[in-house]
Motif scaffolding. Sequence first.
Motif: not given
Length: 235
Positions: A215-235
Amino acid sequence: MNITIQLKLWLLGSLSLLCACSTSEPPQSNEKETALLQGLEKRAADNLNSETWNLERFQEDKKMYAQYKEVFSVYPLNCSPFPVAEYEYAVASMPFSIQDSTKTLKGICVGEFATVDSEEPQYGLTIVVVAQNETYSEDVFVQSRNYPYLTAQGIFASQKHHFDWVYAKSPDGFSFCFVNMKLFDLRFGETIVLFPEAEGAFSYQQIRQNPHQYKSLDAFKAVIVDTIQTLLLTK
């Protein structure tokens, strides 16, 4: 009837059926795809026809490119004025930064408007650099002159790393992005995440989230932050 004759007649009938199948017409091409290809072919022909060129726009481009030559020189591909047929098309870019307690995310969204009167663009590319302990600057140039293809290029730069990128999107749904000569086929994810590493190297992820799913760019950015946090934990 003799069974031998019956068998021969059955074989002849089967053979005739097989021949009929093998000589049948191939399925017709999708009408929508055919119309789209014909439209792209016509546009290509119009761009070759000097009678269709917008010469006023061409002269304006010559002046602008001469005036801002140094500005355009920072991009990966050389920028030069060129004539094209008349068109109406609007493009957009949206730079953004996200800061949390451990990292900074530097990003850019690139898109196009459905019509020149549309209020919100449809983004077709997002690039995010995970900038831990680094400050990145970015430059982006989204060009409408390749209508109906969406094209853009830009850079992300810090003291240790430099990312050049070039993007193109076709109306038939195929789009790609080169980042430091790494090719991303964006049919398999329109968001590229870059993880800078030592000696100028980088690793990456390609994810399917994009801004117009939210619905908004802020909502998209929140998902990106969570996704990247997960990726960093698996690196």
